[in-house]
Scaffold this active site. Structure first.
Site, PDB file in Angstrom:
ATOM      1  CB  THR A  11      -1.021  -0.044   1.128  1.00  0.00           C
ATOM      2  OG1 THR A  11      -0.126  -0.125   2.385  1.00  0.00           O
ATOM      3  CG2 THR A  11      -1.896  -1.099   1.164  1.00  0.00           C
ATOM      4  N   PRO A  16      -3.722  -0.683  -4.037  1.00  0.00           N
ATOM      5  CG  PRO A  16      -5.438  -0.080  -4.936  1.00  0.00           C
ATOM      6  CD  PRO A  16      -4.203  -0.456  -5.329  1.00  0.00           C
ATOM      7  CG  ASP A  17      -5.214  -4.297   2.261  1.00  0.00           C
ATOM      8  OD1 ASP A  17      -5.540  -5.627   1.987  1.00  0.00           O
ATOM      9  OD2 ASP A  17      -5.085  -4.303   3.410  1.00  0.00           O
ATOM     10  CG  PHE A  18      -6.218  -8.268  -2.754  1.00  0.00           C
ATOM     11  CD1 PHE A  18      -6.329  -9.601  -3.101  1.00  0.00           C
ATOM     12  CD2 PHE A  18      -5.373  -7.550  -3.227  1.00  0.00           C
ATOM     13  CE1 PHE A  18      -5.525  -9.820  -4.308  1.00  0.00           C
ATOM     14  CE2 PHE A  18      -4.563  -7.749  -4.520  1.00  0.00           C
ATOM     15  CZ  PHE A  18      -4.744  -9.035  -5.014  1.00  0.00           C
ATOM     16  NE  ARG A  19      -9.212 -10.495   3.503  1.00  0.00           N
ATOM     17  CZ  ARG A  19      -8.282 -11.440   2.797  1.00  0.00           C
ATOM     18  NH1 ARG A  19      -7.250 -10.693   2.685  1.00  0.00           N
ATOM     19  NH2 ARG A  19      -8.627 -12.418   2.757  1.00  0.00           N
ATOM     20  CG  ASN A  85       2.250  -8.694  -0.332  1.00  0.00           C
ATOM     21  OD1 ASN A  85       1.125  -8.841   0.230  1.00  0.00           O
ATOM     22  ND2 ASN A  85       3.255  -7.962   0.037  1.00  0.00           N
ATOM     23  CG  ASP A  87       2.995  -6.707  -4.898  1.00  0.00           C
ATOM     24  OD1 ASP A  87       3.983  -7.202  -4.685  1.00  0.00           O
ATOM     25  OD2 ASP A  87       2.383  -5.957  -3.934  1.00  0.00           O
ATOM     26  CG  HIS A 102      -0.704 -16.807  -0.334  1.00  0.00           C
ATOM     27  ND1 HIS A 102      -1.306 -15.448   0.362  1.00  0.00           N
ATOM     28  CD2 HIS A 102      -0.532 -17.514   0.675  1.00  0.00           C
ATOM     29  CE1 HIS A 102      -1.451 -15.827   1.809  1.00  0.00           C
ATOM     30  NE2 HIS A 102      -1.125 -17.103   2.009  1.00  0.00           N
ATOM     31  CB  CYS A 110      -2.910 -23.800 -20.828  1.00  0.00           C
ATOM     32  SG  CYS A 110      -4.740 -24.350 -21.646  1.00  0.00           S
ATOM     33  CB  CYS A 135      -3.806 -21.898 -24.059  1.00  0.00           C
ATOM     34  SG  CYS A 135      -2.419 -23.139 -24.587  1.00  0.00           S
ATOM     35  CB  CYS A 138      -5.420 -26.256 -26.397  1.00  0.00           C
ATOM     36  SG  CYS A 138      -5.488 -25.469 -24.671  1.00  0.00           S
ATOM     37  CB  THR A 176       1.045  -9.464   7.385  1.00  0.00           C
ATOM     38  OG1 THR A 176       0.051 -10.739   7.557  1.00  0.00           O
ATOM     39  CG2 THR A 176       2.408 -10.005   8.014  1.00  0.00           C
ATOM     40  CB  SER A 177      -3.480  -8.281  10.362  1.00  0.00           C
ATOM     41  OG  SER A 177      -3.628  -6.973  10.184  1.00  0.00           O
ATOM     42  CG  ASN A 201       0.094  -4.852  10.512  1.00  0.00           C
ATOM     43  OD1 ASN A 201       0.323  -4.936   9.268  1.00  0.00           O
ATOM     44  ND2 ASN A 201      -0.985  -5.226  11.331  1.00  0.00           N
ATOM     45  CG  LEU A 218       4.697  -1.277   7.621  1.00  0.00           C
ATOM     46  CD1 LEU A 218       3.561  -1.765   6.419  1.00  0.00           C
ATOM     47  CD2 LEU A 218       5.897  -2.320   7.546  1.00  0.00           C
TER      48      LEU A 218
END
Length: 231
Positions: A11, A16-19, A85, A87, A102, A110, A135, A138, A176-177, A201, A218
């Site tokens: 951020t 933007p934060d996803f949440r 993240n 990104d 993640h 594909c 793809c 295919c 991170t929380s 945080n 931060l």
């Protein structure tokens, strides 16, 4: 040292934060965006939602925490970054040992034939043909190597993250929380093997009472530690 990073550090780079208030998860039908079953049914849901957030990442430069961690690695103080993240800003800042717990959109595969495409190739396909990257072998959709809901986390990355956490003398928990498991349990691995925690945080975490130091800002942390190098 080992760093564990979350959305808060990005951020600061303008992502933007996803949440957060402007995040992806505020959109209607947000639960479908990273759901593997919905992706197989209609990949356009994912691609439409992420066109700017992920495939527009070339507009964003690394933030101060990304830059600081890359510098700590370069001088031999930081052994690894474990990030939640997707990104790729750690790599853009120059960090080499990045464990993407993640997954990552650096590569796509594909969903039908498994053909691999790089992030840049997928971006080119979206610009030329959109709205879905199909793809070249295919014609089915390319899916990023990001862990969607309904998929298991990448085993090799998670095993390496656990190993690094156990070997760390100090883990920096940044932005991170610690609410998403199993990554949220990694600071406990550091504590169990005698290591220490520093947490930076804006919101409290479940490990605050076991950390050597907890800070809320931060940007101030990055500026202060960066100044030590200048001295």
């Amino acid at each position: 040292m080992v760093a564990l990073t979350g959305a808060g550090i990005s951020t600061l780079a303008g992502i933007p934060d996803f949440r957060g208030p402007q995040g992806l998860y505020r959109q209607p039908g947000a639960e479908r965006i990273f759901d593997i079953h919905w992706f197989r049914r209609d990949p356009a849901i994912y691609y439409e939602a992420c066109r700017e957030m992920i495939y527009g990442l070339d507009r964003y430069a690394p933030g101060p925490v990304h830059t600081l961690l890359a510098r700590l690695e370069q001088v031999g103080r930081l052994k690894a970054i474990i990030t939640q993240n997707i990104d790729m800003l750690h790599q853009k800042a120059g960090s080499r040992h990045v464990i993407e717990a993640h997954g990552s959109p650096i590569q796509h595969h594909c969903i039908r034939c498994g053909h691999c495409a790089t992030f840049d190739e997928v971006c080119a396909l979206l610009k030329q043909h959109g709205p879905v990257a199909l793809c070249t072998q295919c014609g089915a959709a390319y899916k990023p190597d990001v862990t969607f809901f309904g998929e298991a986390l990448p085993e090799a990355a998670l095993a390496e993250a656990v190993a690094q956490a156990r070997q760390a003398d100090l883990m920096l928990v940044l932005g991170t929380s610690l609410t998403v498991h199993p990554v949220a349990a990694l600071p406990g691995e550091t504590l169990r093997t005698g290591g220490k925690l520093v947490i930076v945080n804006a919101q409290p975490t479940s490990f605050d009472d076991r950390a050597q130091l907890c800070l809320p800002d931060l940007a101030a942390f990055a500026e202060t530690v960066g100044a030590w190098f200048e001295e």
